[in-house]
Design a protein around this motif. Structure first.
Motif, PDB file in Angstrom:
ATOM      1  N   TRP A 202      -5.475   2.591  13.084  1.00  0.00           N
ATOM      2  CA  TRP A 202      -3.944   1.905  12.209  1.00  0.00           C
ATOM      3  C   TRP A 202      -3.839   1.574  11.009  1.00  0.00           C
ATOM      4  N   TYR A 203      -5.188   0.399  10.703  1.00  0.00           N
ATOM      5  CA  TYR A 203      -5.296  -0.030   9.736  1.00  0.00           C
ATOM      6  C   TYR A 203      -6.049  -0.102   8.530  1.00  0.00           C
ATOM      7  N   VAL A 204      -7.035   1.288   9.394  1.00  0.00           N
ATOM      8  CA  VAL A 204      -7.829   2.545   8.439  1.00  0.00           C
ATOM      9  C   VAL A 204      -7.472   3.189   7.870  1.00  0.00           C
ATOM     10  N   PHE A 205      -6.399   3.990   8.122  1.00  0.00           N
ATOM     11  CA  PHE A 205      -5.133   4.484   7.514  1.00  0.00           C
ATOM     12  C   PHE A 205      -4.479   4.024   6.345  1.00  0.00           C
ATOM     13  N   LEU A 206      -3.562   3.104   6.910  1.00  0.00           N
ATOM     14  CA  LEU A 206      -3.242   1.989   5.855  1.00  0.00           C
ATOM     15  C   LEU A 206      -3.549   2.013   4.672  1.00  0.00           C
ATOM     16  N   LEU A 207      -5.309   1.556   4.778  1.00  0.00           N
ATOM     17  CA  LEU A 207      -6.004   1.109   3.753  1.00  0.00           C
ATOM     18  C   LEU A 207      -6.311   1.690   2.268  1.00  0.00           C
ATOM     19  N   GLY A 208      -5.789   3.681   3.171  1.00  0.00           N
ATOM     20  CA  GLY A 208      -7.132   4.568   2.614  1.00  0.00           C
ATOM     21  C   GLY A 208      -6.043   4.974   1.907  1.00  0.00           C
ATOM     22  N   ARG A 209      -4.497   4.423   1.412  1.00  0.00           N
ATOM     23  CA  ARG A 209      -3.342   4.249   0.378  1.00  0.00           C
ATOM     24  C   ARG A 209      -2.905   3.528  -0.293  1.00  0.00           C
ATOM     25  N   THR A 210      -2.082   3.078  -1.153  1.00  0.00           N
ATOM     26  CA  THR A 210      -1.871   2.168  -1.881  1.00  0.00           C
ATOM     27  C   THR A 210      -1.025   2.015  -1.696  1.00  0.00           C
ATOM     28  N   GLU A 211       0.290   0.706  -1.629  1.00  0.00           N
ATOM     29  CA  GLU A 211       1.424  -0.117  -1.289  1.00  0.00           C
ATOM     30  C   GLU A 211       2.559   0.720  -1.819  1.00  0.00           C
ATOM     31  N   PRO A 212       2.394   1.345  -3.326  1.00  0.00           N
ATOM     32  CA  PRO A 212       3.345   2.251  -3.522  1.00  0.00           C
ATOM     33  C   PRO A 212       2.920   3.718  -2.481  1.00  0.00           C
ATOM     34  N   GLU A 213       2.334   4.021  -3.197  1.00  0.00           N
ATOM     35  CA  GLU A 213       1.998   5.590  -1.843  1.00  0.00           C
ATOM     36  C   GLU A 213       2.438   5.257  -1.149  1.00  0.00           C
ATOM     37  N   LEU A 214       2.387   4.221  -0.106  1.00  0.00           N
ATOM     38  CA  LEU A 214       2.505   4.235   1.526  1.00  0.00           C
ATOM     39  C   LEU A 214       4.441   4.188   1.396  1.00  0.00           C
ATOM     40  N   MET A 215       4.939   3.316   0.624  1.00  0.00           N
ATOM     41  CA  MET A 215       6.381   3.362   0.571  1.00  0.00           C
ATOM     42  C   MET A 215       7.015   4.626  -0.111  1.00  0.00           C
ATOM     43  N   GLN A 216       6.166   5.810  -0.803  1.00  0.00           N
ATOM     44  CA  GLN A 216       6.762   6.796  -1.221  1.00  0.00           C
ATOM     45  C   GLN A 216       6.400   7.378   0.024  1.00  0.00           C
ATOM     46  N   ALA A 217       5.609   7.766   0.550  1.00  0.00           N
ATOM     47  CA  ALA A 217       5.815   8.691   1.672  1.00  0.00           C
ATOM     48  C   ALA A 217       6.552   8.419   3.113  1.00  0.00           C
ATOM     49  N   ARG A 218       6.710   7.367   3.663  1.00  0.00           N
ATOM     50  CA  ARG A 218       7.527   6.285   4.034  1.00  0.00           C
ATOM     51  C   ARG A 218       9.106   7.082   3.575  1.00  0.00           C
ATOM     52  N   ARG A 219       9.150   7.172   3.072  1.00  0.00           N
ATOM     53  CA  ARG A 219      11.210   8.093   3.429  1.00  0.00           C
ATOM     54  C   ARG A 219      10.857   9.708   3.429  1.00  0.00           C
ATOM     55  N   ALA A 220       9.414   9.744   3.048  1.00  0.00           N
ATOM     56  CA  ALA A 220       9.584  11.728   4.212  1.00  0.00           C
ATOM     57  C   ALA A 220       9.146  11.637   5.488  1.00  0.00           C
ATOM     58  N   LYS A 221       8.946  10.180   5.968  1.00  0.00           N
ATOM     59  CA  LYS A 221       9.184  10.279   7.717  1.00  0.00           C
ATOM     60  C   LYS A 221       9.953  11.211   8.516  1.00  0.00           C
ATOM     61  N   ASP A 222       9.186  11.756   9.433  1.00  0.00           N
ATOM     62  CA  ASP A 222       9.940  12.725  10.366  1.00  0.00           C
ATOM     63  C   ASP A 222       9.463  11.615  11.230  1.00  0.00           C
ATOM     64  N   ALA A 223      10.877  11.802  11.965  1.00  0.00           N
ATOM     65  CA  ALA A 223      11.468  10.317  12.896  1.00  0.00           C
ATOM     66  C   ALA A 223      10.925  11.079  14.608  1.00  0.00           C
ATOM     67  N   LYS A 224      11.668  11.896  14.424  1.00  0.00           N
ATOM     68  CA  LYS A 224      11.689  12.765  15.239  1.00  0.00           C
ATOM     69  C   LYS A 224      10.024  12.831  16.053  1.00  0.00           C
ATOM     70  N   LEU A 225       9.134  13.880  15.112  1.00  0.00           N
ATOM     71  CA  LEU A 225       7.857  13.853  15.072  1.00  0.00           C
ATOM     72  C   LEU A 225       6.978  12.165  15.563  1.00  0.00           C
ATOM     73  N   PHE A 226       7.306  11.131  14.848  1.00  0.00           N
ATOM     74  CA  PHE A 226       6.758  10.297  15.181  1.00  0.00           C
ATOM     75  C   PHE A 226       7.221   9.601  16.333  1.00  0.00           C
ATOM     76  N   GLY A 227       8.606   9.283  16.695  1.00  0.00           N
ATOM     77  CA  GLY A 227       8.549   9.299  18.868  1.00  0.00           C
ATOM     78  C   GLY A 227       7.513   9.876  19.522  1.00  0.00           C
ATOM     79  N   MET A 228       7.839  11.128  19.302  1.00  0.00           N
ATOM     80  CA  MET A 228       7.291  11.858  20.576  1.00  0.00           C
ATOM     81  C   MET A 228       5.720  11.610  20.297  1.00  0.00           C
ATOM     82  N   SER A 229       4.913  11.260  19.068  1.00  0.00           N
ATOM     83  CA  SER A 229       3.370  11.124  19.234  1.00  0.00           C
ATOM     84  C   SER A 229       3.907   9.241  19.866  1.00  0.00           C
ATOM     85  N   THR A 230       4.444   9.161  18.977  1.00  0.00           N
ATOM     86  CA  THR A 230       3.943   7.182  19.697  1.00  0.00           C
ATOM     87  C   THR A 230       4.012   7.463  21.214  1.00  0.00           C
ATOM     88  N   GLY A 231       4.967   8.412  21.891  1.00  0.00           N
ATOM     89  CA  GLY A 231       5.048   8.913  23.783  1.00  0.00           C
ATOM     90  C   GLY A 231       4.016   8.988  23.720  1.00  0.00           C
TER      91      GLY A 231
END
Length: 380
Positions: A202-231
Motif C-alpha cells: 500500500w505504501y509503495v502504491f501511495l509513493l508512486g504518486r504525488t500528494e496533490p495527485e492522490l488528493m485529486q484521485a480520491r475525489r473519484a473514489k468508487d466507494a462501493k468497489l472499494f468496500g467490496m475489494s476490502t472485504g
C-alpha cells in the motif's frame, strides 16, 4: 493633506503589485525522497516475499526445530567447527521431534535441516538491517516526506514483532510430545508476514504518486468497489490463515481426492478430538475441509467483485480487477493440483507464492478503486 486628483489619473499606481499565486504548496513540504523510499520499500517487499518462500520450505522440510535456541545477534554465525556442530546436534536430540520422529538421524542429515532454518533466520536479520539502514539514511538526510516517519517506523516495529513471534512459534515444538510447531502459532506467524506485505504494498502504491495527485484521485473514489475489494482482501487473508493451519499439521496430504474427501462431502470423523474446538486447529480432515470450503467461497466472492470491477469507467481500475480475477483463478487451479498430488515440495511452495501474488493483486485493485488513475474523457 493630499491634493486633488484628476478624474483621468490612474488609481493605485504606487502600490506594489500582488504576487502571482504559486502552485505546489501542498507538495512543497511533503515531497521528500518519494522515489528513493519507494525503491527501498520494494526491496524490503522482495525480501519479505523471499522470507515467506524460505519459511514455507523450512516447514515443508521439517527444518524449523533444528535450531533450539534464540540468539538474535550471536546466532547469525553458524557452527564453525566439528565440536560446535556436535553441540548443536546434541541440543536437537533433546527435543521430541528427534526422539519421536528422527531418532538415529546422522549428523550430516541434521546439517541439511540446520542450514534451512539458519538461512531462514538470517534472512530475517538481513531484512531488519535493510530497514534500519534505509530508514536511518533517509531520516538523517531529512528526505522522509511529511507524515511518513510513523508509517516507516511502523513497518520496522512489525518486523521486530515478527521475530519475537517466530521464536514463540518455534518454542511450542521444543517440549511435550509435539513433533512440530503449534499450527495456530504458525498461522499467526504467517499472518503477520502478510500484514507486513500488505502495508508495504500500500505504501509503495501511495509513493508512486504525488500528494496533490492522490488528493485529486480520491475525489473519484468508487466507494462501493472499494468496500467490496476490502472485504475480498480480508477473506483472502482468512484463507491464508487456514492454509497455514493446513501446512502446520500436514493436513494437505491426508485426503488427496477431489472434489470429495474420502468419497464424502464432509470427511469421516470431523470432530473426534475433545474438546470439540481443538478439531478446528488439530484435526487434519476438518482443517482441510474448511480450507477447501473457504477457497470455493473466496472464488465466488472474487467473481462477484470482478463482475463489478470490470464495469468501472476507469480503464486502469477495470484492468486491475481483471488481473486480480486471473490470479485468483490460477491460484484455485494450483491449489487443487497441489492437493491431488499430495502437496509435494515444489507445488506446495508455488501455492504459497501464489497466495502472495493474489494478496498483492487484490491490494492493487483495491488501491485503484480508492485512488483511480487519471484518464481523459475519450479514454473513459
Amino acid at each position: 493633506m493630499a491634493g486633488k486628483r484628476s478624474i483621468f489619473e490612474e488609481v493605485g499606481t504606487s502600490e506594489k503589485p500582488k504576487e502571482t499565486p504559486r502552485g505546489g504548496l501542498i507538495e512543497k513540504g511533503s515531497k521528500g525522497a518519494r522515489k528513493g523510499i519507494r525503491i527501498w520499500l520494494m526491496v524490503i517487499f522482495a525480501l519479505v516475499m523471499a522470507m515467506i518462500a524460505v519459511g514455507g520450505l523450512t516447514r515443508l522440510t521439517d527444518s524449523g526445530l533444528s535450531i533450539t535456541e534464540w540468539k538474535p545477534v550471536t546466532g547469525a554465525l553458524p557452527p564453525m567447527n566439528a565440536a560446535d556442530w556436535q553441540s548443536e546436534f546434541e541440543k536437537y536430540q533433546q527435543i521430541p521431534e528427534y526422539q519421536l520422529q528422527n531418532e538415529g538421524m546422522s549428523l550430516s542429515e541434521f546439517k541439511s535441516l540446520y542450514w534451512w532454518e539458519w538461512g531462514h533466520r538470517n534472512l530475517g536479520r538481513v531484512i531488519g538491517l535493510v530497514w534500519a539502514l534505509g530508514y536511518a539514511g533517509f531520516a538523517l538526510a531529512r528526505k522522509v516526506p511529511t507524515g511518513w516517519h510513523k508509517r516507516l517506523i511502523f513497518i520496522g516495529a512489525l518486523g521486530g514483532l515478527q521475530g519475537a513471534i517466530g521464536w514463540w512459534m518455534v518454542s511450542s515444538g521444543l517440549a511435550g510430545e509435539r513433533l512440530d510447531v503449534a499450527s495456530y502459532r504458525l498461522a499467526v506467524h504467517l499472518g503477520l508476514a502478510f500484514v507486513i506485505l500488505g502495508f508495504i504494498a500500500w505504501y509503495v502504491f501511495l509513493l508512486g504518486r504525488t500528494e496533490p495527485e492522490l488528493m485529486q484521485a480520491r475525489r473519484a473514489k468508487d466507494a462501493k468497489l472499494f468496500g467490496m475489494s476490502t472485504g475480498l482482501l480480508h477473506f483472502a487473508f482468512l484463507q491464508i490463515l487456514l492454509g497455514a493451519l493446513v501446512a502446520g499439521i500436514d493436513a494437505g496430504r491426508g485426503y488427496t481426492d477431489w472434489p470429495l474427501m474420502g468419497g464424502q462431502v464432509l470427511p469421516p470423523d470431523p470432530f473426534y478430538i475433545t474438546p470439540i474446538w481443538r478439531n478446528f486447529f488439530e484435526n487434519p480432515a476438518l482443517v482441510q475441509f474448511l480450507h477447501r470450503m473457504a477457497g470455493y467461497l473466496l472464488f465466488i466472492y472474487g467473481l462477484v467483485t470482478w463482475l463489478k470491477g470490470r464495469k468501472s469507467a476507469n480503464r486502469a481500475t477495470a484492468s486491475a480487477f481483471t488481473l486480480m480475477m486471473a490470479v485468483l483463478f490460477l491460484q484455485v487451479i494450483l491449489g487443487i493440483t497441489t492437493l491431488v498430488h499430495g502437496a509435494p515440495l515444489a507445488l506446495g511452495l508455488a501455492h504459497q507464492v501464489g497466495a502472495v501474488a493474489l494478496f498483492v493483486a487484490i491490494s492493487r485493485a483495491r488501491f485503484l478503486s480508492h485512488y483511480p488513475q487519471p484518464q481523459s474523457v475519450r479514454s473513459a
